[in-house]
Scaffold this active site. Structure first.
Site, PDB file in Angstrom:
ATOM      1  N   GLY A 211       0.824  -1.216   0.000  1.00 39.79           N
ATOM      2  CA  GLY A 211       0.000   0.000   0.000  1.00 39.79           C
ATOM      3  C   GLY A 211       0.844   1.246   0.000  1.00 39.79           C
ATOM      4  N   ASN A 212       0.210   2.365   0.243  1.00 38.22           N
ATOM      5  CA  ASN A 212       0.943   3.627   0.313  1.00 38.22           C
ATOM      6  C   ASN A 212       0.327   4.505   1.397  1.00 38.22           C
ATOM      7  OD1 ASN A 212      -1.147   5.436  -0.962  1.00 38.22           O
ATOM      8  ND2 ASN A 212      -0.896   3.912  -2.576  1.00 38.22           N
ATOM      9  N   ARG A 213       0.934   5.664   1.646  1.00 37.84           N
ATOM     10  CA  ARG A 213       0.563   6.473   2.807  1.00 37.84           C
ATOM     11  C   ARG A 213      -0.554   7.469   2.530  1.00 37.84           C
ATOM     12  NH1 ARG A 213       5.672   9.348   4.306  1.00 37.84           N
ATOM     13  NH2 ARG A 213       4.312  10.354   5.804  1.00 37.84           N
ATOM     14  N   SER A 214      -1.201   7.402   1.380  1.00 37.24           N
ATOM     15  CA  SER A 214      -2.246   8.395   1.092  1.00 37.24           C
ATOM     16  C   SER A 214      -3.419   8.247   2.070  1.00 37.24           C
ATOM     17  CB  SER A 214      -2.748   8.200  -0.347  1.00 37.24           C
ATOM     18  OG  SER A 214      -3.803   9.088  -0.579  1.00 37.24           O
TER      19      SER A 214
END
Ligand code: CTP
Length: 406
Positions: A211-214
């Site tokens: 995933g990512n930090r958005s």
């Protein structure tokens, strides 16, 4: 705006009331006439003689003073502009409800002049859903909200909640009078907007993902602002850290593939598509049916990733001529020049109408309530540079899109 204005400066009871003196002074020095309406709470923080000396007029506080001249409506009726600085959470709530239990409430209700608020409060109070809902209500009625800025607050804490600096408040207020930023609630009536928000997660096995930090905050702010302005909004949501606003259609899209399916389905009915989501560029080549175990993987685990389709480029490629397609790009650039250079190249590569670029880093960009963006138009011209809370940034982005469509 030229000419001398009748400006009402409303001051409410917060520590930032001392900074209101700077606001009054700027208006007076610019040749405007200032009437100060201070709540009794405000006068605990800043002295009446100071306000009278700087404004060159008596300070008004009491509802039951000057009854013969019907002061409770006269001040509002004569105003060309009302600026409330600082605006406390309590005053914001009262204004949203239309209360008139003090002179300032009466003045605002009796006026048709532009109203500009400069909120000041602790971060928790500002971020409280009650305050945010009241701010959204006031914005939807055309009230201009300046700030709050982020920084050191009264105690040892810091975060969004500091009153904007007096010069910024005065500039925004004069712009509101001249109509530069005055927005009509309902200016997006009849416009269908699809917005993707959040960050996709690519499953690895039943319990793990890439995933990512958005956080989805900027996309949600766009959906909130667009819905308030009358647009029919479809929010395609991928793991949002914040609640979706009321009044929008929400479609959950946990992974890039699901996001692509949802946006491909919704886009043909949209006038504007805004790809604010952080879409994973790659996904695991194989998704394991059961949890990956250490005893099977050993000391080193290699993941093979395959590229996801570029959804934005596909949308831009298939867009109708009357559709506006907007991308976002979060870049770890060193300085603005590099940021713009990367943004221009990406805009050309994606083929979209606009690209909103912001800088990210370990401590920058993601999950914050403020954002600092450069919006590039087709060809690479800079359509907007804006910093502020994500809702304010969203409003300005929508202003640009609306202007372009008109
Ligand atoms: N995007 C997309 N599909 C992808 C990846 C990104 O539609 N597979 C969209 C994002 O929603 C965003 C824009 O493209 O609006 C830019 O995303 P970004 O990840 O910065 O672009 P990339 O082309 O992946 O470039 P980079 O190599 O810099 O990651």
């Amino acid at each position: 705006m030229t000419g001398s204005l009748n400006v009402v400066v409303g001051i409410t009871g917060g520590i930032a009331a001392y900074k209101a003196v700077g606001v009054i002074r700027s208006f007076v020095l610019a040749g405007h006439r200032v009437q100060v309406v201070a709540t009794t709470g405000a006068l605990r923080f800043v002295g009446r003689p100071t306000l009278e000396a700087i404004s060159r007029n008596p300070v008004h506080t009491e509802l039951y003073e000057g009854v013969a001249e019907v002061r409770h409506v006269a001040i509002g009726q004569a105003a060309d502009l009302i600026v409330i600085a600082p605006a406390t959470a309590n005053t914001i709530a009262k204004l949203a409800a239309g209360l008139a239990d003090d002179l300032l409430g009466n003045t605002v209700l009796a006026s048709t002049a532009p109203v500009v608020l400069a909120p000041a409060m602790h971060t928790e109070m500002w971020q409280n859903p009650a305050t945010q809902a009241n701010i959204a209500t006031l914005r939807s009625r055309g009230v201009t909200v300046v700030g709050p800025a982020s920084g050191q607050l009264t105690g040892t804490d810091s975060g969004p909640g500091r009153m904007e600096e007096p010069d910024a408040i005065v500039d925004a207020a004069l712009a509101a009078v001249s109509g530069e930023t005055a927005r009509t609630p309902g200016d997006l009536d009849g416009c269908a907007i699809v917005i993707t928000a959040g960050g996709t997660r690519e499953p690895l096995d039943p319990v793990r993902f890439l995933g990512n930090r958005s956080s989805g905050k900027q996309g949600v702010a766009l959906a909130t602002a667009a819905a308030q302005r009358g647009a029919a909004v479809t929010l395609i949501a991928s793991h949002l850290d914040v609640p979706a606003p009321n009044g929008v259609t929400v479609i959950d899209a946990p992974s890039a593939a699901e996001l692509q399916a949802a946006v491909t389905d919704a886009a043909p009915r949209a006038d504007i598509v805004i790809m604010a989501a952080a879409v994973s560029d790659y996904r695991p080549a194989e998704v394991q049916e059961s949890k990956i175990k250490k005893e099977d993987a050993g000391d080193e685990l290699l993941l093979r990733l395959v590229k996801n389709p570029d959804i934005l480029a596909g949308l831009a490629h298939n867009a109708r001529p009357d559709q506006t397609i907007v991308g976002f790009a979060a870049e770890t650039a060193h300085g603005d020049d590099e940021l713009i250079r990367i943004g221009r190249a990406k805009l050309a590569r994606k083929g979209c109408d606009f690209l909103v670029v912001n800088r990210v880093g370990w401590n920058e960009g993601f999950a914050r309530d403020t954002n600092s963006v450069v919006m590039l138009a087709r060809g690479g011209t800079i359509a907007l540079t804006e910093s502020g809370d994500k809702l304010a940034v969203a409003e300005r982005i929508l202003d640009i899109l609306l202007a372009e469509r008109r």
